[in-house]
Design a protein around this motif. Structure first.
Motif, PDB file in Angstrom:
ATOM      1  N   MET A   1      38.715  38.463  67.514  1.00 53.36           N
ATOM      2  CA  MET A   1      38.494  39.519  68.517  1.00 53.36           C
ATOM      3  C   MET A   1      38.823  38.994  69.916  1.00 53.36           C
ATOM      4  O   MET A   1      38.422  37.904  70.281  1.00 53.36           O
ATOM      5  CB  MET A   1      37.012  39.942  68.477  1.00 53.36           C
ATOM      6  CG  MET A   1      36.665  41.053  69.446  1.00 53.36           C
ATOM      7  SD  MET A   1      34.917  41.496  69.235  1.00 53.36           S
ATOM      8  CE  MET A   1      34.810  42.887  70.366  1.00 53.36           C
TER       9      MET A   1
ATOM     10  N   TRP B   1      38.494  38.199  73.609  1.00 50.09           N
ATOM     11  CA  TRP B   1      37.225  37.975  74.304  1.00 50.09           C
ATOM     12  C   TRP B   1      36.940  39.029  75.355  1.00 50.09           C
ATOM     13  O   TRP B   1      35.787  39.285  75.692  1.00 50.09           O
ATOM     14  CB  TRP B   1      37.179  36.575  74.920  1.00 50.09           C
ATOM     15  CG  TRP B   1      38.063  36.328  76.109  1.00 50.09           C
ATOM     16  CD1 TRP B   1      39.369  35.947  76.095  1.00 50.09           C
ATOM     17  CD2 TRP B   1      37.702  36.448  77.486  1.00 50.09           C
ATOM     18  NE1 TRP B   1      39.841  35.809  77.371  1.00 50.09           N
ATOM     19  CE2 TRP B   1      38.842  36.106  78.261  1.00 50.09           C
ATOM     20  CE3 TRP B   1      36.532  36.792  78.161  1.00 50.09           C
ATOM     21  CZ2 TRP B   1      38.840  36.116  79.652  1.00 50.09           C
ATOM     22  CZ3 TRP B   1      36.534  36.798  79.557  1.00 50.09           C
ATOM     23  CH2 TRP B   1      37.667  36.468  80.285  1.00 50.09           C
ATOM     24  N   HIS B   2      37.985  39.689  75.873  1.00 53.66           N
ATOM     25  CA  HIS B   2      37.762  40.711  76.895  1.00 53.66           C
ATOM     26  C   HIS B   2      36.995  41.901  76.336  1.00 53.66           C
ATOM     27  O   HIS B   2      36.408  42.668  77.084  1.00 53.66           O
ATOM     28  CB  HIS B   2      39.106  41.197  77.457  1.00 53.66           C
ATOM     29  CG  HIS B   2      39.905  40.120  78.119  1.00 53.66           C
ATOM     30  ND1 HIS B   2      40.807  39.341  77.438  1.00 53.66           N
ATOM     31  CD2 HIS B   2      39.913  39.663  79.398  1.00 53.66           C
ATOM     32  CE1 HIS B   2      41.360  38.467  78.278  1.00 53.66           C
ATOM     33  NE2 HIS B   2      40.835  38.634  79.463  1.00 53.66           N
TER      34      HIS B   2
ATOM     35  N   LEU C   1      34.433  41.818  74.314  1.00 50.30           N
ATOM     36  CA  LEU C   1      33.031  41.539  73.995  1.00 50.30           C
ATOM     37  C   LEU C   1      32.228  41.499  75.298  1.00 50.30           C
ATOM     38  O   LEU C   1      32.427  40.619  76.127  1.00 50.30           O
ATOM     39  CB  LEU C   1      32.941  40.192  73.264  1.00 50.30           C
ATOM     40  CG  LEU C   1      31.605  39.838  72.628  1.00 50.30           C
ATOM     41  CD1 LEU C   1      31.216  40.829  71.550  1.00 50.30           C
ATOM     42  CD2 LEU C   1      31.659  38.429  72.052  1.00 50.30           C
ATOM     43  N   ALA C   2      31.361  42.477  75.471  1.00 50.80           N
ATOM     44  CA  ALA C   2      30.580  42.551  76.717  1.00 50.80           C
ATOM     45  C   ALA C   2      29.641  41.353  76.811  1.00 50.80           C
ATOM     46  O   ALA C   2      29.105  40.906  75.796  1.00 50.80           O
ATOM     47  CB  ALA C   2      29.792  43.849  76.756  1.00 50.80           C
ATOM     48  N   PRO C   3      29.428  40.848  78.040  1.00 50.19           N
ATOM     49  CA  PRO C   3      28.578  39.669  78.218  1.00 50.19           C
ATOM     50  C   PRO C   3      27.212  39.796  77.522  1.00 50.19           C
ATOM     51  O   PRO C   3      26.756  38.866  76.881  1.00 50.19           O
ATOM     52  CB  PRO C   3      28.413  39.592  79.746  1.00 50.19           C
ATOM     53  CG  PRO C   3      29.686  40.167  80.276  1.00 50.19           C
ATOM     54  CD  PRO C   3      30.055  41.263  79.314  1.00 50.19           C
TER      55      PRO C   3
END
Lengths: 211, 211
Positions: free
Chosen positions: B1, B3-4, B6-8
């Motif tokens: 996935m 990384w952008h 996936l929300a922090p």
């Protein structure tokens, strides 16, 4: 042995002797050994003898940057706290952590990315020799890699030792392939303490401390 | 996935899901589970599921002390940096590290003992609820134990997780036998990051954070 009889300065010396003994017959690269042993000293985890990865030029590049008064950018207040500022400032260097900066927090929220990722953009505008020491957030390394490819940043050394379960392993493999001198803890393990230990080991070698 | 995507805030959630899955069939005490999981989250080291020791009353005693606005005394600037001061101050608590204090350094040098040991004497004069969080120096725990026996200090909780090779294992066994509520990392492992993670896990439970 009663603890009162062991002088404070002997505790670290004895610890390193135990580590050397427990590493037994292993032949460590002499340039890398002080770093590997200090990380094991910090973690009591002998796994690091196998998982610490050094690019060919990493130690030399790191030492040269420190001697030239490098800025060190970390992704946690803990790593910032753990780096020996006295040893660093004697060489003209300084350590920065942008994680709590208002502008970084605002930018991260607006874009829906981590503050660690944004703090790498802030590192990119620094001038002079630069070491990135990421001990927590894989997103710091992932954003850093993009900035490298965009030509916006070129650290002298990346200490890439984030810890955890999401994107951590991948982030280190990506930095390994970046062509930038790097010291990495392959796999899931690492941490702010490991990042600080690696920087301190480099500093202590330059200051001719025994270990 | 990527990384952008996936929300922090989802990274930590996903990490804890992975930890829960990897702990598999193990039944963790529900009161202790958030602490064990946060330490594993901080270290990526599943060993802690076996080595973290809790005295019977430790979690309750720690929470009660934090709710009463406890002072937390640590033996490193790193642990001090890692403890969530926002969460702590909401409960009226504060964190102290005496390691760099001039009087502590002078006293340690004069007596030939560690600053960590002297800093426990400084902790003994604090009033109100008290938590000791030692993540580095076994001598902090060894001196603390003497002060307990002398009736000069009685912490509400001891988080005893020093790391290393000299006196470390013994220091934890001594605290285990002290009768004071304690959370310990038995064996050689531990660290400032582990100390901070244990305190933060207690704080987050009190603040009803999910993990």
């Amino acid at each position: 042995m009663d603890w009162h009889e062991l002088a404070p300065m002997d505790i670290e010396k004895r610890s390193f002797e135990i580590i050397t003994r427990e590493l037994g017959g292993r032949t460590l690269d002499p340039e890398r050994a002080p770093i590997i042993k200090r990380v094991i000293h910090t973690t009591a985890d002998l796994d690091y003898a196998d998982t610490l990865y050094f690019s060919e030029d990493a130690v030399k590049a790191g030492k040269a940057a420190l001697l030239a008064g490098a800025s060190i950018v970390t992704d946690t207040r803990m790593a910032e706290a753990g780096i020996n500022k006295t040893a660093l400032s004697k060489l003209g260097g300084a350590v920065y952590c942008f994680m709590s900066d208002q502008d970084v927090a605002g930018e991260a929220k607006a874009r829906g990315i981590t503050r660690a990722a944004v703090s790498m953009e802030k590192a990119a505008v620094l001038t002079g020799p630069l070491i990135i020491a990421a001990g927590n957030a894989p997103t710091a390394l992932l954003r850093l890699n993009e900035l490298i490819w965009e030509g916006r940043i070129k650290p002298d050394l990346i200490v890439g030792v984030p810890v955890g379960f999401v994107n951590v392993v991948e982030s280190k493999e990506i930095i390994k392939a970046s062509g930038i001198p790097c010291i990495l803890s392959l796999g899931r393990k690492g941490g702010s303490n490991v990042a600080a230990a690696i920087i301190n080991a480099l500093l202590y070698t330059l200051h001719d401390r025994e270990q």
